[in-house]
Enzyme design. Structure first.
Site, PDB file in Angstrom:
ATOM      1  N   HIS A 130      34.046  44.085  33.814  1.00  0.00           N
ATOM      2  CA  HIS A 130      32.935  43.218  33.428  1.00  0.00           C
ATOM      3  C   HIS A 130      31.692  43.441  34.277  1.00  0.00           C
ATOM      4  CE1 HIS A 130      35.920  40.181  31.447  1.00  0.00           C
ATOM      5  NE2 HIS A 130      35.663  41.219  30.686  1.00  0.00           N
TER       6      HIS A 130
ATOM      7  N   ASN B 176      49.952  33.044  38.588  1.00  0.00           N
ATOM      8  CA  ASN B 176      48.837  32.174  38.265  1.00  0.00           C
ATOM      9  C   ASN B 176      49.102  30.776  38.803  1.00  0.00           C
ATOM     10  OD1 ASN B 176      46.318  31.760  37.135  1.00  0.00           O
ATOM     11  ND2 ASN B 176      46.954  32.188  35.034  1.00  0.00           N
TER      12      ASN B 176
END
Length: 224
Positions: free
Chosen positions: A103, A195
């Protein structure tokens, strides 16, 4: 062992960088469509530059944490491809020798006219000239919504050859990164999610490890 690791905002949250998707739908008190799309830049480049100048300062003030350093250690022991959705440089400062920024990077600038890229100063604005063509068309070298992520061919090739795929600190909401686990599984990689909570694509992983990244990532690396 060939390992592909994808990291998201959750790995940098413990370094003080706010995650992309806050509960109130804002990113650093701004609506995403006002600061992270080509349309936003065309509509109000002054606001967009101000926003990313502030992000650049925040990144400079942050420090890599134990999770970043653990992945740098992992690269010393295994054939590791490290892909990040994050635009910060905490992986590099944490010691990782090679990072694929799908990104883009907040510390780099891009000329909207000629596509030249260069290290960004701490602040750029609508009058910042491109060092290549001289036009005042500098923008952050960030992949905004509606734009194609970088290095997708390379990432796909690495996922096809991986023995192990791990997603760390990702929401599973942003594609194409959220689909990496399905591609890795297609090529018989073992897939593990690390996570704070289950992500939107948790069902596609073989294994789940939940908790703060600074705790679970070093422990996972030590166990490999």
């Amino acid at each position: 062992m060939r390992i592909v690791v994808l990291t998201g905002a959750g790995i940098s949250a413990e370094s003080g960088l706010r995650t992309f998707r806050a509960e109130d739908g804002l990113w650093e008190d701004h609506h995403v469509e006002d600061v992270a799309t080509p349309q936003a830049y065309a509509r109000d480049p002054v606001l967009v530059h101000r926003f990313y100048n502030a992000r650049r300062s925040a990144v400079a003030a942050a420090q890599p944490n134990a999770a970043h350093r653990a992945l740098a250690d992992l690269a010393q022991e295994h054939d590791l491809t490290l892909v990040t959705q994050n635009v910060d440089d905490l992986h590099e400062r944490g010691g990782s020798p090679s990072v694929i920024h799908m990104h883009g990077e907040v510390n780099r600038a891009l000329c909207a006219a000629c596509d030249h890229r260069w290290p960004s100063p701490m602040e750029i604005d609508v009058n910042t000239p491109c060092p290549s063509c001289g036009r005042k068309t500098a923008r952050p070298d960030i992949v905004w919504f509606g734009e194609m992520p970088y290095h997708m061919d390379q990432i796909s090739a690495e996922l096809e050859r991986a023995d192990l795929f791990a997603a760390i600190g990702t929401s599973g909401n942003v594609y194409p990164a959220a689909g990496f686990v399905q591609l890795a599984r297609q090529y018989n990689a073992h897939c593990v999610e690390l996570n704070l909570d289950r992500s939107s694509v948790s069902r596609d992983f073989h294994e789940h490890i939940t908790g703060p990244a600074t705790k679970i990532v070093p422990d996972w690396v030590l166990g490999l």
